[in-house]
Design a protein around this motif. Structure first.
Motif, mmCIF file in Angstrom:
data_model
loop_
_atom_site.group_PDB
_atom_site.id
_atom_site.type_symbol
_atom_site.label_atom_id
_atom_site.label_comp_id
_atom_site.label_asym_id
_atom_site.label_seq_id
_atom_site.Cartn_x
_atom_site.Cartn_y
_atom_site.Cartn_z
ATOM 1 N N UNK A 1 0.829 -1.201 0.000
ATOM 2 C CA UNK A 1 0.000 0.000 0.000
ATOM 3 C C UNK A 1 0.868 1.257 0.000
ATOM 4 N N UNK A 2 1.928 1.249 0.804
ATOM 5 C CA UNK A 2 2.799 2.420 0.860
ATOM 6 C C UNK A 2 3.578 2.574 -0.434
ATOM 7 N N UNK B 1 7.053 1.394 3.634
ATOM 8 C CA UNK B 1 6.559 0.684 4.808
ATOM 9 C C UNK B 1 5.968 1.640 5.832
ATOM 10 N N UNK B 2 6.618 2.794 5.983
ATOM 11 C CA UNK B 2 6.145 3.769 6.971
ATOM 12 C C UNK B 2 4.766 4.295 6.567
ATOM 13 N N UNK B 3 4.658 4.715 5.303
ATOM 14 C CA UNK B 3 3.371 5.253 4.829
ATOM 15 C C UNK B 3 2.271 4.204 4.973
ATOM 16 N N UNK B 4 2.584 2.977 4.552
ATOM 17 C CA UNK B 4 1.579 1.915 4.633
ATOM 18 C C UNK B 4 1.130 1.658 6.062
ATOM 19 N N UNK B 5 2.097 1.611 6.993
ATOM 20 C CA UNK B 5 1.742 1.354 8.398
ATOM 21 C C UNK B 5 0.863 2.473 8.936
ATOM 22 N N UNK B 6 1.234 3.716 8.633
ATOM 23 C CA UNK B 6 0.445 4.850 9.112
ATOM 24 C C UNK B 6 -0.977 4.765 8.575
ATOM 25 N N UNK B 7 -1.113 4.566 7.260
ATOM 26 C CA UNK B 7 -2.443 4.594 6.644
ATOM 27 C C UNK B 7 -3.315 3.448 7.153
ATOM 28 N N UNK C 1 -6.642 1.659 -8.010
ATOM 29 C CA UNK C 1 -6.283 2.985 -8.540
ATOM 30 C C UNK C 1 -4.801 3.316 -8.363
ATOM 31 N N UNK C 2 -4.132 2.673 -7.382
ATOM 32 C CA UNK C 2 -2.728 3.014 -7.147
ATOM 33 C C UNK C 2 -1.866 1.762 -7.159
ATOM 34 N N UNK C 3 -1.615 1.210 -8.356
ATOM 35 C CA UNK C 3 -0.873 -0.054 -8.426
ATOM 36 C C UNK C 3 0.548 0.082 -7.886
ATOM 37 N N UNK C 4 1.126 1.270 -7.900
ATOM 38 C CA UNK C 4 2.486 1.437 -7.405
ATOM 39 C C UNK C 4 2.503 1.960 -5.973
ATOM 40 N N UNK C 5 1.399 1.828 -5.280
ATOM 41 C CA UNK C 5 1.353 2.256 -3.890
ATOM 42 C C UNK C 5 1.062 3.737 -3.770
ATOM 43 N N UNK C 6 0.838 4.166 -2.533
ATOM 44 C CA UNK C 6 0.463 5.559 -2.303
ATOM 45 C C UNK C 6 1.582 6.517 -2.673
ATOM 46 N N UNK C 7 2.846 6.103 -2.423
ATOM 47 C CA UNK C 7 3.952 6.999 -2.763
ATOM 48 C C UNK C 7 4.026 7.176 -4.274
#
Lengths: 306, 347
Positions: free
Chosen positions: B285-286, B294-300, B329-335
């Motif tokens: 997800x991140x 990993x940080x973004x994914x954990x937060x979200x 919508x975001x195959x490459x993750x949120x970043x």
């Protein structure tokens, strides 16, 4: 330890293995043909069990209930495939893992919304509720024999379907070389939907048949789906024959491990050590077997892919 | 057809890597410093608002961010899809727990210890050893076999702890108190613990950043892109992958040690395959192979979980639906999504 006990454990192992086969067959086909890791396959098993429990309650007939559950889950599987999962065939395994993991969350809560949080109980049909004396001194629950018979019949039917029919030919073509089958074949997306629905139906059959033996509850799919993956990987991805053999190996190794490992360990070590080590080793056993098989044969025992 | 696809995707990854490699832009640095300041001030603000509950909540997020980032090292940068990271995360938690309750005296392994200075490095070392063993065997396989063999090892460890009655078995084990660190500080104080976790996360992320941009990191990414080619050039790819796997395992162990401290409780649930799945979800997800993925994914994910469970009993349903939507919508993750939006905005 007697011969009857051994035989009883063999029947238990066979029964467990055949039910695992029902799950693994659909998984291995979806995996092998669509190259799709479907973690949510266990949710279809759960949905099948819930539908069967409900339908048996309404109709009062076990057979009718199971048939309704099969049709319902197959239809649901076809819908799921054609509306959602087909988007992920071209994506990498990681996206598939994430998407189907999300699907597990959705379907678990969906089931909880419809059926509530409590486990459902299904009665064994009255006709086969008692034990049968197979051999002098060996009483075995008749219902479990029915489960074994159904499992064997489906295995045979699936063999005939895959080996002797036109659609089976297309399935095998897809499993052994997806791109080539795709390039040569006509209606490949129709085939995908049929295969997925077939897998869903088999998973539902396992859920419906195991309903009276286990509790029908949310999360029941997750404990068994990992075992089904073990079976698929041991057997070789895409191979139905491998899934059957893998399933029976896993079923028997697990059952025998639980039944005999502590006793065997007692021969070699002190009773306390054996009693502590036995059960833990028994639960680890199939994973040890799986790791060993993957180590020496990374493509499984019967690789389907050319 | 496949080879064109591969070359297109590797180009895409290479260009994404270039974007990540550019450090000239000031914007991320400023944003990072701002975020760090906010995180440093957070416990005081929470105390002022009388919302100290959120201090332990954010601590939890930071711990999961560390665990997910360690997974991202092997999964994102090394291309090794491990479905067994819970073995090290949960394993680390158990090792701290086992050290703390002195039960190891029974088997004469080590005297029990409460000191973080002893327990945490020991945990990292033990997890590194475990990762070396598991990795040495698993890394001989590839692709789906690797996913499944790492899962198999994690399941073995799960069942091992489920049946070890000395360490609580099925029900888990209570750890009396958090570890001690001396200097007159007590980790039992949530704010102190928060700062320790934050410091460890920041240091770890700096290490990861150095690692990813080092020669070692380049080799690891090269192996992800084309292992055969790296082998042909003369790299011992197996050894590089194993070292990467061991580093990831030991940092996951550290995260586990921190979570055990946070909860003062360890249970086999931390070793469950769901836990591995959750960590993979955070990374994907991140952003796979993005330093902060990993940080973004954990937060979200943890924020979503927290917010949704406030409003509905069926929060898993909505979390799952949101994840499904995001992966479409975001195959490459949120970043990756943010990158695209940011670039679009500049034009």
């Amino acid at each position: 330890m007697t011969a009857t006990f051994l035989l009883e454990q063999m029947l238990n192992g066979l029964q467990f293995g055949l039910m695992l086969f029902l799950l693994a067959a659909g998984l291995t086909l979806v995996f092998g043909i669509m190259n799709m890791i479907n973690l949510a396959h266990g949710s279809l098993y759960m949905i099948g069990a819930y539908l069967a429990a409900t339908a048996v309650g309404y109709t009062g007939s076990f057979v009718a209930g199971v048939l309704i559950a099969l049709a319902g889950t197959a239809a649901f599987g076809a819908l799921l495939e054609s509306s959602l999962l087909r988007r992920f065939y071209g994506r990498d395994h990681l996206s598939q893992v994430l998407a189907t993991f999300a699907l597990i969350l959705i379907l678990n809560d969906g089931v909880r919304m419809i059926w509530g949080p409590h486990a459902m109980l299904v009665n064994v049909p009255a006709l086969v509720s008692g034990p049968i004396e197979l051999l002098p001194g060996l009483h075995y629950p008749a219902y479990r024999l029915v489960v074994i018979a159904v499992g064997l019949l489906v295995a045979l039917g699936l063999y005939l379907l895959v080996v002797h029919t036109r659609i089976g030919m297309r399935i095998r073509a897809g499993a052994s070389n997806r791109e080539m089958a795709n390039a040569l074949g006509g209606n490949i997306s129709g085939l995908f939907t049929v295969v997925f629905a077939l897998g869903a139906m088999l998973a539902a059959l396992a859920g419906a048949m195991l309903g009276p033996v286990l509790a029908v509850e949310v999360g029941m799919g997750e404990s068994i789906i990992i075992l089904a993956f073990v079976v698929v990987v041991i057997g070789g991805i895409g191979s139905v024959r491998g899934a059957l053999i893998g399933a029976i190996v896993v079923g028997c190794v697990d059952t025998f491990g639980r039944a005999f490992l502590t006793t065997i360990l007692r021969e070699f070590s002190s009773p306390t050590v054996a009693d502590n080590l036995g059960p833990s080793l028994a639960s680890m056993l199939i994973y040890i077997v799986m790791a060993a098989i993957l180590f020496w044969k990374p493509r499984g025992l019967f690789p389907a892919q050319a | 057809m496949t080879s064109t696809l591969v070359s297109i995707s590797s180009k895409a990854i290479a260009s994404a890597g270039d974007a990540a490699g550019k450090r000239s832009s000031l914007v991320p640095t400023v944003a990072g410093l701002g975020l760090l300041t906010a995180l440093l001030l957070f416990p005081s603000i929470a105390a002022a608002l009388d919302e100290t509950f959120y201090v332990s909540f954010v601590t939890r997020i930071l711990i999961f961010a560390l665990a997910a980032s360690s997974l991202n090292l092997i999964l994102g940068f090394g291309g090794m899809v491990s479905f067994g990271h819970a073995a090290f995360f949960g394993g680390g938690a158990y090792i701290v727990g086992m050290l703390s309750i002195e039960v190891t005296r029974d088997i004469g392994l080590l005297p029990g210890t409460q000191s973080a200075w002893v327990a945490w490095p020991t945990t990292m070392l033990a997890c590194a050893l475990m990762a070396a063993l598991i990795g040495a065997i698993s890394l001989r396989t590839r692709g789906v076999s690797f996913i499944m063999i790492t899962l198999a090892f994690a399941q073995m460890i799960y069942y091992l702890f489920v049946s070890l009655k000395t360490y609580g078995g099925d029900e888990g084990m209570n750890i009396g108190t958090r570890s001690t660190i001396g200097f007159g500080l007590s980790l039992s104080d949530d704010a102190t613990f928060y700062y320790v976790v934050l410091a460890l996360l920041v240091v770890s992320m700096m290490l990861f950043r150095r690692l990813v941009h080092s020669r070692f990191g380049n080799v690891i990414r090269g192996i992800r892109e084309n292992e055969t080619r790296m082998e042909a050039i003369g790299y011992d790819t197996y050894r590089y992958k194993l070292v990467c796997f061991v580093i990831a395992g030991s940092f996951a162990g550290l995260a586990g040690a921190l979570l055990a401290n946070q909860n003062t409780f360890v249970s086999p649930r931390m070793l469950d395959w769901h836990q591995s799945g959750l960590l993979i979800m955070m990374v994907i997800l991140g952003g796979v192979g993005r330093l902060w993925g990993g940080v973004v994914g954990a937060v979200v994910i943890l924020l979503l979980e927290e917010i949704l469970s406030e409003y509905t009993l069926y929060w898993q349903f909505w979390l799952g639906s949101l994840l499904l939507f995001l992966i479409i919508v975001a195959p490459k993750g949120l970043i990756g999504l943010a990158d695209r939006a940011f670039k679009g905005g500049l034009k």
